[in-house]
Design an enzyme around this catalytic site. Structure first.
Site, mmCIF file in Angstrom:
data_model
loop_
_atom_site.group_PDB
_atom_site.id
_atom_site.type_symbol
_atom_site.label_atom_id
_atom_site.label_comp_id
_atom_site.label_asym_id
_atom_site.label_seq_id
_atom_site.Cartn_x
_atom_site.Cartn_y
_atom_site.Cartn_z
ATOM 1 N N CYS A 167 0.801 -1.220 0.000
ATOM 2 C CA CYS A 167 0.000 0.000 0.000
ATOM 3 C C CYS A 167 0.835 1.272 0.000
ATOM 4 O O CYS A 167 0.294 2.371 -0.071
ATOM 5 C CB CYS A 167 -0.947 -0.009 1.199
ATOM 6 N N HIS A 307 -2.561 7.808 6.433
ATOM 7 C CA HIS A 307 -2.854 6.494 5.853
ATOM 8 C C HIS A 307 -4.258 6.077 6.291
ATOM 9 O O HIS A 307 -5.050 5.644 5.466
ATOM 10 C CB HIS A 307 -1.796 5.492 6.291
ATOM 11 N N GLU A 318 -0.756 5.289 13.997
ATOM 12 C CA GLU A 318 -0.425 6.462 13.184
ATOM 13 C C GLU A 318 -0.615 7.749 13.981
ATOM 14 O O GLU A 318 0.203 8.672 13.876
ATOM 15 C CB GLU A 318 -1.259 6.495 11.909
ATOM 16 N N LYS A 339 -9.593 8.041 2.818
ATOM 17 C CA LYS A 339 -10.060 6.660 2.617
ATOM 18 C C LYS A 339 -11.467 6.475 3.163
ATOM 19 O O LYS A 339 -12.136 5.498 2.799
ATOM 20 C CB LYS A 339 -9.104 5.672 3.285
ATOM 21 N N HIS A 344 -9.734 2.037 0.243
ATOM 22 C CA HIS A 344 -8.286 1.854 0.196
ATOM 23 C C HIS A 344 -7.903 1.311 -1.178
ATOM 24 O O HIS A 344 -8.208 0.161 -1.507
ATOM 25 C CB HIS A 344 -7.875 0.885 1.307
ATOM 26 N N PHE A 407 1.790 -3.551 3.834
ATOM 27 C CA PHE A 407 2.136 -4.860 4.374
ATOM 28 C C PHE A 407 3.624 -5.120 4.114
ATOM 29 O O PHE A 407 4.147 -4.821 3.047
ATOM 30 C CB PHE A 407 1.315 -5.955 3.697
#
Length: 421
Positions: A167, A307, A318, A339, A344, A407
């Site tokens: 991502c 994010h 975060e 998002k 996403h 990831f």
């Protein structure tokens, strides 16, 4: 050596909020959700039956039948977004354009998943007759091929590759493009990301990890970053492409300049296969590296596009990272997770959120984090921070920072700022 300055001179977008930049931005500012029931396949037996799909996209409007057969959906999105961005930039009108110094770096976190899925299914049905695969199987599937198609369509001979870091992929692509231009290795780079994974393998795979929201009764409110009831992310798809250009090259051809790319920061969590570090250590390092690269202080940033995937652990880590990096200035910032509206977009999400950051800097307006209710607050989150809940806010935005985490512990942060002579 003196590094060259890099500016954004073109934008293109195919997203769950619209099939062009203006529609996407207008819907984001108005807090529109792109989520709805999945239409790409019958998802009735899946735990998650909704996503943020691109709407009203017909390949026949953009490609002849023969060409379309050679392109996975993710590459189709990329080519259309690139066409928009290139036209927006006007670089093809430049009679002096040296195409040997125009590159393409377009990311994908997964690539042609639908193509892979189709071919695997074909083998299972026909395996007794022996292997027989579509000759376009491999070139449709691989994650670098969007960059290749764009370069072939326009004859761009400069640096050409794709980046893959889950991502964080398209933030990595933007940073690579930025670095190559400021080092003098290219004049223009077409960059961004594309993804189209809303198919059985994608949805089923993420479902098996318990990563997706299962709020099937209310898809449009399912992505709710920083709310206590968040239960996972919502899959999105599409492509966003930005034209990055060396400043003097842009000025020489009279290009319009949207914003300047100020810096980029990279890091690794080195912690877990899929989870972010609980204290946000990798995120802290990426943001600090970006600020150092941009020669900026935390106080120079006015907006952070986080994010913010709407996962239980990720949102908290975060926020911790942002508080650590920005100190007391965190309370003067606007923060938002777009998002909540777009879902996403996996490998394309960094490019979309970089575009939103550019538009925020241009227009002095911050898009919202939708789907938050005052009675849905998480005791682990500091709500003295301005998360721009539910409604866009006008404010001066001198510079914006955009985070993407993938990831594998990949972290990539991009900073854009107002262009000044």
């Amino acid at each position: 050596m003196d590094l060259k300055r890099v500016v954004v001179t073109g934008l293109g977008a195919i997203t769950p909020l619209g099939n062009d930049v203006d529609t996407t931005w207008t819907n984001a500012i108005n807090g529109v959700s792109g989520a709805g029931p999945i239409t790409h396949f019958d998802a009735s037996k899946f735990k998650t039956q909704f996503a943020c799909e691109v709407k009203d996209f017909n390949p026949a409007d953009h490609f002849d039948r023969r060409k379309a057969r050679t392109l996975d959906l993710y590459a189709q999105y990329a080519l259309v977004a690139a066409e928009q961005a290139i036209a927006d930039s006007g670089i093809e009108d430049d009679k002096n354009l040296n195409k040997d110094r125009v590159g393409v770096i377009v990311a994908a976190g997964i690539g042609g998943l639908h193509t892979f899925e189709e071919e695997a299914g074909y083998y299972e049905v026909n395996k007794d007759a022996g292997p027989k695969y579509n000759p376009f199987f491999i070139p449709k599937m691989i994650a670098d091929i969007a960059s290749g198609h764009i370069s072939m369509q326009y004859g761009y001979h400069g640096p050409n590759f794709g980046t893959v870091s889950a991502c964080a992929s398209s933030n990595n692509a933007i940073i690579d493009a930025f670095d190559l231009i400021r080092l003098g290795k290219a004049d223009v780079i077409v960059t961004g990301g594309a993804e189209a994974a809303i198919f059985p393998a994608g949805v089923g795979g993420f479902n098996s990890m318990h990563a997706l929201s299962t709020r099937n009764d209310s898809p449009e409110t399912a992505s709710r970053p920083f709310s206590k009831s968040r239960d996972g992310f919502v899959m999105g798809e599409g492509s966003v492409v930005l034209i990055l250009e060396e400043l003097e090259h842009a000025k020489a051809r009279g290009a319009k300049i949207y914003a300047e790319v100020a810096g980029g920061g990279l890091s690794a969590d080195a912690y877990h296969l899929t989870a972010t570090h609980p204290e946000g250590l990798g995120a802290i390092l990426a943001m600090r590296n970006a600020l150092e690269d941009a020669n900026m202080k935390p106080e120079d940033i006015d907006y952070i596009n986080v994010h913010g995937t709407s996962t239980p652990v990720g949102d908290i880590s975060e926020v911790k990272a942002i508080k650590e990096v920005f100190g007391d200035h965190v309370y003067d910032l606007n923060i938002s997770s777009t998002k909540s509206m777009t879902g996403h977009l996996l490998g394309a999400t960094g490019a979309l959120e970089a575009m939103f950051s550019v538009k925020a800097v241009m227009n002095d307006i911050v898009p919202p984090t939708i789907n938050h209710a005052e009675d849905d607050q998480d005791e682990e989150i500091d709500y003295s921070i301005n998360f721009t809940f539910n409604k866009a806010q006008e404010r001066p935005v001198r510079a914006a920072l955009s985070n993407s985490f993938g990831f594998g512990g990949h972290n990539a942060t991009v900073i854009v700022k107002k262009y000044e002579e």
